[in-house]
Design an enzyme around this catalytic site. Structure first.
Site, PDB file in Angstrom:
ATOM      1  N   HIS A  48     -16.798  -2.142-102.788  1.00 57.35           N
ATOM      2  CA  HIS A  48     -15.866  -0.831-101.877  1.00 57.35           C
ATOM      3  C   HIS A  48     -14.279  -1.711-101.504  1.00 57.35           C
ATOM      4  CE1 HIS A  48     -14.197   2.016 -99.275  1.00 57.35           C
ATOM      5  NE2 HIS A  48     -13.885   1.628 -98.752  1.00 57.35           N
ATOM      6  N   TYR A  56     -10.993   7.819 -87.323  1.00 59.48           N
ATOM      7  CA  TYR A  56     -12.124   8.641 -87.447  1.00 59.48           C
ATOM      8  C   TYR A  56     -12.175   9.976 -86.489  1.00 59.48           C
ATOM      9  CZ  TYR A  56     -13.893   5.570 -90.816  1.00 59.48           C
ATOM     10  OH  TYR A  56     -14.141   4.944 -92.316  1.00 59.48           O
ATOM     11  N   ARG A  83      -5.314   7.291 -97.389  1.00 61.50           N
ATOM     12  CA  ARG A  83      -4.809   8.573 -96.693  1.00 61.50           C
ATOM     13  C   ARG A  83      -3.770   8.506 -95.925  1.00 61.50           C
ATOM     14  NH1 ARG A  83     -10.192  11.774 -97.447  1.00 61.50           N
ATOM     15  NH2 ARG A  83     -11.356   9.513 -98.436  1.00 61.50           N
ATOM     16  N   HIS A 136     -20.699   6.742 -91.197  1.00 65.20           N
ATOM     17  CA  HIS A 136     -20.086   5.939 -90.122  1.00 65.20           C
ATOM     18  C   HIS A 136     -18.867   7.427 -89.849  1.00 65.20           C
ATOM     19  CE1 HIS A 136     -18.498   5.202 -94.200  1.00 65.20           C
ATOM     20  NE2 HIS A 136     -17.323   4.970 -93.543  1.00 65.20           N
ATOM     21  N   ASP A 192      -8.439   3.367 -98.427  1.00 65.15           N
ATOM     22  CA  ASP A 192      -9.182   3.719 -97.982  1.00 65.15           C
ATOM     23  C   ASP A 192      -8.609   4.584 -96.608  1.00 65.15           C
ATOM     24  OD1 ASP A 192     -12.470   3.202 -96.573  1.00 65.15           O
ATOM     25  OD2 ASP A 192     -11.143   3.146 -95.288  1.00 65.15           O
ATOM     26  N   ARG A 193      -8.604   4.144 -95.807  1.00 66.09           N
ATOM     27  CA  ARG A 193      -8.280   5.370 -94.673  1.00 66.09           C
ATOM     28  C   ARG A 193      -6.676   4.344 -94.625  1.00 66.09           C
ATOM     29  NH1 ARG A 193     -11.881   7.987 -92.633  1.00 66.09           N
ATOM     30  NH2 ARG A 193     -10.953   8.593 -90.836  1.00 66.09           N
TER      31      ARG A 193
END
Length: 340
Positions: free
Chosen positions: A317, A252, A143, A188, A139-140
Site C-alpha cells: 500500500h 475516519y 482524499r 479499519h 491514502d487519506r
C-alpha cells in the site's frame, strides 16, 4: 537523517482559514508541523516572493510527514529541489500537528473540507494567498487533495492521487462480492469510525502492537521488514499520544459521515468534477481490487486525467516508498507538463 538538511522544520500557527472567498476565524488555533524546502531559504517566504513553484505532499494513515523520505530522494536525484519548493506537513491531528475535534459531534474539524482549508492556509502563511501549487496525496492525504481541488479551484494547478477511489465508492464496495475480500481488507474503515471511546480504548491498550501490525500487513513482500526504522518508529510512537490517536479516529469518523454529506452535495451540484490536471498512481494490488480505477477518475477530471500503474505484485500500500523509483518519475514528468 531521513531528509536533506535543506528541509527546515517549522511550526506554523493558523488562526483563520478560507472556504471560497469567506474567511473563518478559528476558535482554537491549529498548529501545523511541516518540513519545507526552498531554493531560497527563509523561515517564512514573504508575500512578495510568491508565485514560486510549490509542491505540497500530504501523507495518509497511519503515517506522518516521514512517509515521503523516498519521494524526496527521487525528487533530489531528478534535480527538482533546485527549482521547486516542497512542503510536507503532518496533517492536522497527526504527528506533531494539533487539531481540536468538533465539540458538537459533527466531526467537521477533521473533515476533508476543514483539513484541506488548513493546508491551503498553511501555503497562504508561507507564500501569500496568491500562490498556486501542485498537491500530491497518498491514502487519506489523497482524499484531502481531491477535496482541495474542488473547494479551491483557483489555487490548485494539479492533483496527484495515490491509491484511492472516491470515499462513497469504497463504502459501496464493502459487500459480499469476491467472498467479502474488500470488506475484510478494509475493516479499519468501519472499526476506526466507531463512536468514542471504543476504538480509543481498544487501540490505546496496545497501540504499538496495533500500528506495528497494521504497517507490516499493509507493506508488500519486498519491503516488509525493510522500511526505514526511523520512519516506522515515528509512525508507531505518535499514537502513544492520545490526542493523535483521537485525531486519526476523527479522520475516519468524518469519512463515514460529514465527508459523505459534502460529496453528495458535490454530486447534485455538479461540483464532483475537478477542472485541473489529474494524475492517478496505483499499485498492481490496488488494480486487482478496483479494476475500473481508470474509468472512475476519467469521469471526474475535465482537464486531462493520466492513470499510471506502478510497481509489481511485491509492492504493498505504501506506494510513495515501495514504488518511489517508478512513481516519482511519473509525478515529475506530469509536473513538467503543468509547470514549465
Amino acid at each position: 537523517m531521513l531528509f536533506p538538511e535543506s528541509f527546515q522544520k517549522l511550526f506554523v500557527t493558523l488562526s483563520t482559514t478560507k472556504s471560497g472567498s469567506r474567511a473563518t476565524v478559528l476558535q482554537v488555533p491549529v498548529k501545523i508541523f511541516t518540513l519545507r524546502h526552498s531554493p531560497i531559504q527563509s523561515s517564512i517566504v514573504a508575500p512578495s516572493e510568491a508565485s514560486r513553484k510549490v509542491l505540497l505532499l500530504l501523507h495518509g494513515y497511519p503515517q506522518n510527514h516521514t512517509l515521503y523520505y523516498e519521494t524526496v530522494q527521487e525528487l533530489s536525484k531528478a534535480g527538482m529541489l533546485e527549482s521547486w519548493d516542497v512542503v510536507i506537513p503532518d496533517l492536522p491531528g497527526y504527528g506533531r500537528s494539533t487539531k481540536i475535534p468538533s465539540g458538537d459531534g459533527s466531526h467537521y474539524e477533521n473533515s476533508k473540507r476543514a483539513i484541506a482549508a488548513d493546508c491551503v492556509a498553511l501555503i497562504d502563511k508561507m507564500y501569500g494567498a496568491g500562490q498556486r501549487f501542485i498537491v500530491a496525496g497518498h491514502d487519506r492525504g489523497a482524499r484531502v487533495a481531491y477535496r482541495m481541488a474542488k473547494d479551491f479551484r483557483d489555487r490548485i494547478l494539479g492533483i496527484c492521487l495515490m491509491e484511492i477511489i472516491p470515499t462513497k465508492l469504497m463504502f459501496e464496495r464493502m459487500n459480499s462480492s469476491n467472498d467479502h475480500q474488500l470488506t475484510l481488507n478494509t475493516y479499519h474503515w468501519i472499526f476506526l469510525a466507531q463512536p468514542p471511546n471504543l476504538p480509543e480504548t481498544l487501540i490505546g491498550a496496545s497501540s504499538d502492537y496495533y500500528f506495528s501490525h497494521t504497517i507490516e500487513s499493509w507493506t508488500g513482500p519486498r519491503y516488509r521488514g525493510h522500511l526505514d526504522p526511523i520512519a516506522v518508529a515515528s509512525w508507531v510512537e505518535q499514537y502513544r499520544n492520545p490526542a493523535v490517536l483521537t485525531g486519526s479516529l476523527e479522520d475516519y469518523r468524518a469519512g463515514a459521515s460529514i465527508d459523505l454529506e459534502h460529496d453528495k452535495i458535490d454530486e447534485t451540484s455538479g461540483n464532483a468534477v475537478v477542472d485541473c490536471p489529474l494524475l492517478i498512481l496505483h499499485t498492481t494490488k490496488f488494480l486487482k481490487q478496483h479494476k475500473d480505477v481508470a474509468e472512475i477518475w476519467e469521469s471526474l477530471g475535465s482537464k486531462g486525467v493520466t492513470v499510471k500503474q506502478v510497481g509489481d505484485d511485491q509492492v504493498g500500500h505504501f506506494l510513495p516508498i515501495e514504488a518511489a523509483a517508478e512513481a516519482i518519475p511519473e509525478l515529475i514528468s506530469w509536473m513538467h507538463e503543468i509547470v514549465s
